[in-house]
Scaffold this motif. Structure first.
Motif, short mmCIF file in Angstrom:
data_model
loop_
_atom_site.label_atom_id
_atom_site.label_comp_id
_atom_site.label_asym_id
_atom_site.label_seq_id
_atom_site.Cartn_x
_atom_site.Cartn_y
_atom_site.Cartn_z
N ARG A 194 0.81 -1.22 0.00
CA ARG A 194 0.00 0.00 0.00
C ARG A 194 0.84 1.27 0.00
O ARG A 194 0.31 2.37 -0.17
N PHE A 195 2.15 1.10 0.18
CA PHE A 195 3.05 2.26 0.12
C PHE A 195 3.80 2.32 -1.21
O PHE A 195 4.82 3.00 -1.33
N SER A 196 3.29 1.62 -2.20
CA SER A 196 4.00 1.55 -3.48
C SER A 196 4.03 2.90 -4.20
O SER A 196 5.00 3.20 -4.92
N GLU A 197 2.98 3.71 -4.04
CA GLU A 197 2.99 5.02 -4.72
C GLU A 197 4.05 5.95 -4.13
O GLU A 197 4.82 6.56 -4.88
N PRO A 198 4.14 6.10 -2.79
CA PRO A 198 5.28 6.85 -2.26
C PRO A 198 6.61 6.21 -2.66
O PRO A 198 7.61 6.91 -2.83
N GLY A 199 6.60 4.87 -2.83
CA GLY A 199 7.82 4.19 -3.25
C GLY A 199 8.30 4.64 -4.62
O GLY A 199 9.50 4.79 -4.86
N LYS A 200 7.35 4.88 -5.52
CA LYS A 200 7.72 5.38 -6.85
C LYS A 200 8.37 6.75 -6.74
O LYS A 200 9.35 7.06 -7.43
N GLN A 201 7.80 7.59 -5.87
CA GLN A 201 8.36 8.93 -5.70
C GLN A 201 9.74 8.85 -5.05
O GLN A 201 10.64 9.63 -5.38
N TRP A 202 9.90 7.91 -4.13
CA TRP A 202 11.19 7.75 -3.48
C TRP A 202 12.27 7.35 -4.49
O TRP A 202 13.40 7.86 -4.46
N LYS A 203 11.93 6.47 -5.41
CA LYS A 203 12.89 6.06 -6.43
C LYS A 203 13.26 7.24 -7.31
O LYS A 203 14.41 7.36 -7.75
N ARG A 204 12.31 8.13 -7.58
CA ARG A 204 12.62 9.33 -8.35
C ARG A 204 13.59 10.23 -7.57
O ARG A 204 14.45 10.88 -8.17
N ALA A 205 13.42 10.27 -6.25
CA ALA A 205 14.35 11.06 -5.42
C ALA A 205 15.77 10.52 -5.54
O ALA A 205 16.73 11.29 -5.68
N LEU A 206 15.90 9.20 -5.50
CA LEU A 206 17.24 8.60 -5.60
C LEU A 206 17.83 8.83 -6.98
O LEU A 206 19.04 9.10 -7.09
N ARG A 207 17.01 8.71 -8.01
CA ARG A 207 17.53 8.96 -9.36
C ARG A 207 18.00 10.40 -9.50
O ARG A 207 19.04 10.66 -10.11
N ALA A 208 17.25 11.34 -8.94
CA ALA A 208 17.64 12.75 -9.03
C ALA A 208 18.93 13.01 -8.26
O ALA A 208 19.82 13.74 -8.72
#
Length: 262
Positions: A142-156
């Motif tokens: 259920r935290f997969s959507e924040p997880g997508k944003q977190w991965k974008r943070a790491l990529r940035a």
């Protein structure tokens, strides 16, 4: 053997505080690696591939390839130099150049091949360098959507060049998303959600919400992090790394509490 080698003398290395540069010393390391592996003609063709250029059909031997290869090497962007070093460089030679030139990077070797990462002895010593990966590993279900944003943070954060403000924006958004899910309020701000999450706790635990609120205030003031960018915020890598690690620690804490007291 030279005088300095016989007496074990070497220049004092400069502070490791330079980012997103590829000085001549490092380009020479790349030159030597390419020529040793492929010869001048092979080096020229590798540089053409890296810069998306068609090789000149008139360049068919090492003697013809040397000058154009050196010109291309000089014109490479710093991150193109890094990309080629990951493919062709010698780990020891690359790291020695980083040390000589004060570049805050290091090359490591693993099953995935050679990778150049930010030099972070303080984070490693304090065992906080892997916080972002820990947070990424638990943001699922259920935290997969924040997880997508977190991965974008790491990529940035790890982009070449690093996108500091974007990393701050995405990391803070991921933390806010987790808190919204935990509090059941999809419209609350990070500060509001943190206050709601801690409201029925002991006073000293409630005080933790102040840290979340302070970070919310910080990100709201950084131009481009939460609102429109009206000037260059001038954020540095250390600052963006701190914000990402803070958010990662907070996410890990929140999800640990969720797991232990569902």
């Amino acid at each position: 053997m030279s005088f300095s080698s016989r007496h074990n003398l070497r220049p004092t290395p400069p502070p490791r505080n330079k980012y997103e540069q590829a000085p001549d010393d490092l380009r020479l390391v790349l030159r030597d690696a390419l020529v040793e592996d492929r010869g001048w003609l092979g080096a020229y063709r590798a540089l053409c591939d890296a810069t998306h250029q068609l090789p000149n059909s008139g360049i068919w031997g090492d003697s013809f390839a040397r000058e154009p290869a050196l010109e291309m090497l000089e014109d490479l962007e710093w991150f193109e130099v890094f990309d080629l070093l990951e493919e062709y460089g010698d780990t020891e030679a690359v790291n020695a150049s980083f040390e000589r030139t004060g570049l805050a990077y290091e090359m490591t070797s693993s099953r995935r091949g050679q990778q150049i990462e930010v030099f972070d002895p303080e984070g490693e010593e304090l065992e906080v360098d892997d916080i972002p990966e820990i947070a990424a590993s638990v943001l699922e279900g259920r935290f997969s959507e924040p997880g997508k944003q977190w991965k974008r943070a790491l990529r940035a954060l790890r982009a070449r060049p690093a996108e500091h403000t974007q990393a701050i924006h995405e990391a803070m958004g991921a933390l806010e998303g987790v808190l919204r899910i935990l509090t059941g309020n999809g419209k609350s701000t990070l500060k509001e959600a943190a206050k709601a999450y801690f409201k029925d706790r002991d006073d000293w635990v409630q005080a933790m919400s102040n840290a979340f609120g302070a970070m919310y205030g910080y990100s709201s003031q950084v131009p481009g992090a939460r609102h429109g960018q009206w000037k260059d915020p001038g954020t540095q890598l250390a600052e963006a790394t701190f914000v990402v690690r803070f958010c990662g620690s907070a996410i890990a804490f929140l999800l640990t509490e969720e797991r232990m007291d569902p």
